[in-house]
Scaffold this motif. Structure first.
Motif, mmCIF file in Angstrom:
data_model
loop_
_atom_site.group_PDB
_atom_site.id
_atom_site.type_symbol
_atom_site.label_atom_id
_atom_site.label_comp_id
_atom_site.label_asym_id
_atom_site.label_seq_id
_atom_site.Cartn_x
_atom_site.Cartn_y
_atom_site.Cartn_z
ATOM 1 N N PRO A 122 7.041 -3.836 -47.624
ATOM 2 C CA PRO A 122 7.538 -3.047 -46.490
ATOM 3 C C PRO A 122 6.998 -3.631 -45.185
ATOM 4 O O PRO A 122 5.885 -4.162 -45.144
ATOM 5 C CB PRO A 122 6.953 -1.653 -46.751
ATOM 6 N N GLU A 123 7.767 -3.534 -44.147
ATOM 7 C CA GLU A 123 7.359 -4.126 -42.871
ATOM 8 C C GLU A 123 6.026 -3.572 -42.389
ATOM 9 O O GLU A 123 5.235 -4.278 -41.757
ATOM 10 C CB GLU A 123 8.442 -3.874 -41.821
ATOM 11 N N SER A 124 5.750 -2.314 -42.729
ATOM 12 C CA SER A 124 4.500 -1.689 -42.282
ATOM 13 C C SER A 124 3.265 -2.315 -42.926
ATOM 14 O O SER A 124 2.147 -2.119 -42.446
ATOM 15 C CB SER A 124 4.530 -0.191 -42.593
ATOM 16 N N GLN A 125 3.451 -3.067 -44.008
ATOM 17 C CA GLN A 125 2.313 -3.661 -44.707
ATOM 18 C C GLN A 125 2.133 -5.147 -44.416
ATOM 19 O O GLN A 125 1.122 -5.730 -44.816
ATOM 20 C CB GLN A 125 2.475 -3.471 -46.224
ATOM 21 N N VAL A 126 3.086 -5.749 -43.720
ATOM 22 C CA VAL A 126 3.052 -7.206 -43.538
ATOM 23 C C VAL A 126 1.852 -7.631 -42.704
ATOM 24 O O VAL A 126 1.149 -8.597 -43.041
ATOM 25 C CB VAL A 126 4.368 -7.702 -42.901
ATOM 26 N N ARG A 127 1.582 -6.927 -41.620
ATOM 27 C CA ARG A 127 0.459 -7.328 -40.762
ATOM 28 C C ARG A 127 -0.866 -7.279 -41.529
ATOM 29 O O ARG A 127 -1.691 -8.197 -41.425
ATOM 30 C CB ARG A 127 0.384 -6.434 -39.524
ATOM 31 N N ALA A 153 0.415 -8.848 -56.441
ATOM 32 C CA ALA A 153 -0.972 -9.181 -56.097
ATOM 33 C C ALA A 153 -1.298 -8.726 -54.678
ATOM 34 O O ALA A 153 -2.397 -8.224 -54.410
ATOM 35 C CB ALA A 153 -1.198 -10.684 -56.237
ATOM 36 N N LEU A 154 -0.354 -8.898 -53.768
ATOM 37 C CA LEU A 154 -0.570 -8.425 -52.398
ATOM 38 C C LEU A 154 -0.656 -6.906 -52.352
ATOM 39 O O LEU A 154 -1.504 -6.338 -51.656
ATOM 40 C CB LEU A 154 0.571 -8.902 -51.492
ATOM 41 N N ARG A 155 0.222 -6.243 -53.092
ATOM 42 C CA ARG A 155 0.203 -4.773 -53.085
ATOM 43 C C ARG A 155 -1.114 -4.238 -53.640
ATOM 44 O O ARG A 155 -1.678 -3.269 -53.111
ATOM 45 C CB ARG A 155 1.390 -4.234 -53.888
ATOM 46 N N SER A 156 -1.605 -4.853 -54.708
ATOM 47 C CA SER A 156 -2.864 -4.384 -55.289
ATOM 48 C C SER A 156 -4.038 -4.653 -54.354
ATOM 49 O O SER A 156 -4.950 -3.830 -54.236
ATOM 50 C CB SER A 156 -3.102 -5.050 -56.651
ATOM 51 N N GLU A 157 -4.018 -5.787 -53.665
ATOM 52 C CA GLU A 157 -5.098 -6.094 -52.721
ATOM 53 C C GLU A 157 -5.065 -5.156 -51.522
ATOM 54 O O GLU A 157 -6.114 -4.739 -51.017
ATOM 55 C CB GLU A 157 -4.985 -7.547 -52.260
ATOM 56 N N LEU A 158 -3.877 -4.808 -51.078
ATOM 57 C CA LEU A 158 -3.769 -3.890 -49.945
ATOM 58 C C LEU A 158 -4.246 -2.490 -50.324
ATOM 59 O O LEU A 158 -4.817 -1.779 -49.493
ATOM 60 C CB LEU A 158 -2.320 -3.830 -49.452
ATOM 61 N N LYS A 159 -4.030 -2.099 -51.569
ATOM 62 C CA LYS A 159 -4.482 -0.771 -51.995
ATOM 63 C C LYS A 159 -5.985 -0.742 -52.201
ATOM 64 O O LYS A 159 -6.651 0.247 -51.861
ATOM 65 C CB LYS A 159 -3.775 -0.357 -53.287
ATOM 66 N N HIS A 160 -6.541 -1.825 -52.764
ATOM 67 C CA HIS A 160 -7.983 -1.889 -53.030
ATOM 68 C C HIS A 160 -8.529 -3.205 -52.470
ATOM 69 O O HIS A 160 -8.716 -4.171 -53.214
ATOM 70 C CB HIS A 160 -8.264 -1.804 -54.530
ATOM 71 N N PRO A 161 -8.758 -3.276 -51.165
ATOM 72 C CA PRO A 161 -9.214 -4.540 -50.563
ATOM 73 C C PRO A 161 -10.476 -5.080 -51.235
ATOM 74 O O PRO A 161 -11.446 -4.357 -51.440
ATOM 75 C CB PRO A 161 -9.492 -4.142 -49.101
ATOM 76 N N GLY A 162 -10.413 -6.355 -51.578
ATOM 77 C CA GLY A 162 -11.555 -7.004 -52.199
ATOM 78 C C GLY A 162 -11.631 -6.829 -53.701
ATOM 79 O O GLY A 162 -12.361 -7.556 -54.376
#
Length: 347
Positions: A122-127, A153-162
């Motif tokens: 989603p555009e809201s997550q790109v930045r 992989a990006l979605r999982s990292e955005l939900k749980h950074p690191g």
């Protein structure tokens, strides 16, 4: 008017600098003409991002901070891996998100899979995704994982950074999918065992992951209990995993894995419902006893001891007084000498 003229001259200077740099740079010399043109287009997109008011900042980034070389490199990679469509996507990202987008794309070993993954978000997550991807070595590892696993992989990292990206990197698609279903604490708990899970053969690993997916709360709770009760022990070895899968109902129901004298894992049952109730009642009584009854008892004992001590001291004092009076009376008793009464004088 003078200010506007100066801005136009600055922008013109930056444009000339970009064109000359593209011709003279080693990267441009090695690239094809479409790659050079794409690099210039990306640089123009960066200038658009900064806007007229940021012309000086754009010049600083492109001419002095290596931005021109990054734009050329990313533009050439986009044309090489995805053609004109990829180059246009890079320009759009650069124009909207600025230098951070270029840093993220330049950090990727492969550009095409990363562009495809970003396009799925989603555009809201790109930045936020670009920020994670531009973060040095960690961002490069994440980009490599995205190339292998995809947008999950990006979605999982955005939900749980690191943590989410690490689960995707270690456990692949299964780890990325699992991460999106876990809470933060659960992801951290599973992450502690990720390397051990990855080392298992496929069948038992899939069995454990199925337990985590289907009964997440109880499985994560068991993992936490095991870690607390067995510090330094590895949970997901071949032996323990076999027991977990064979006795999953017992283990998820509260039974525990312990190790016998030879170090072999075995399952031990906890007390039944009645036993657990009695145990809970005993613990409650113990709590009341330790926290309330014992202090009261100690206070009462202290009071009794103090009272008894004072009573004994008082009795001794009275006895001493009586003895003293008797002695004084004896000293004052008159004596009779040859028919005469003579008072006895104290010595």
């Amino acid at each position: 008017m003078i200010v506007n003229t100066n801005r136009r001259l600055t922008l013109l200077f930056v444009g000339v600098l970009l064109v000359v740099g593209a011709i003279e740079s080693p990267v441009a010399q090695a690239a094809s003409l479409p790659g050079v043109m794409s690099g210039t287009t990306v640089a123009r997109a960066i200038m658009k991002y900064f806007g007229k008011e940021g012309a000086e900042e754009a010049t600083e980034y492109l001419a002095r901070q290596g931005g021109r070389e990054i734009a050329e490199r990313v533009g050439a990679a986009a044309v090489r891996e995805g053609g004109q469509e990829a180059a246009e996507q890079v320009s759009r990202l650069a124009g909207k998100y600025g230098p951070e987008a270029l840093a993220a794309l330049d950090n990727a070993p492969e550009l095409a899979p990363l562009l495809a993954a970003l396009d799925e978000l989603p555009e809201s997550q790109v930045r936020a995704a670009l920020a994670r991807l531009s973060a040095g070595t960690a961002g490069r590892e994440l980009a490599q994982t995205v190339s292998r696993v995809g947008a999950s992989a990006l979605r999982s990292e955005l939900k749980h950074p690191g943590v989410g990206g690490m689960l995707a990197r270690t456990l692949g698609d299964d780890g990325a999918e699992l991460a999106t279903k876990l809470t933060g604490d659960q992801a951290i708990a599973v992450g502690r065992h990720a390397d051990d899970l990855a080392a298992l053969p496929s069948a038992p690993r899939q069995g454990v992951l199925a337990l985590l997916r289907n009964d997440t709360e109880r499985m994560v709770a068991f993992m936490g209990r095991f870690a607390a009760d067995n510090p330094g022990k590895t949970l997901f070895t071949a032996a323990t995993t076999t027991i977990i899968l064979a006795e999953s109902e017992r283990i998820l129901g509260g039974d525990e894995i312990v190790f016998d004298a030879d170090g072999n894992p075995i399952v031990v049952s906890k007390a039944g419902i009645a036993g657990r109730t009695m145990k809970a009642g005993g613990e409650a009584l113990a709590h009341v006893s330790v926290n309330y009854l014992q202090p009261l008892l100690l206070t009462a004992i202290a009071f009794v001891v103090t009272f008894a001590t004072l009573f004994m001291l008082l009795k001794l004092w009275h006895a001493h007084q009586r003895e003293k009076l008797l002695i004084e009376g004896m000293l004052r008793e008159p004596e009779t000498i040859e028919g005469s009464v003579v008072e006895k004088k104290a010595e």
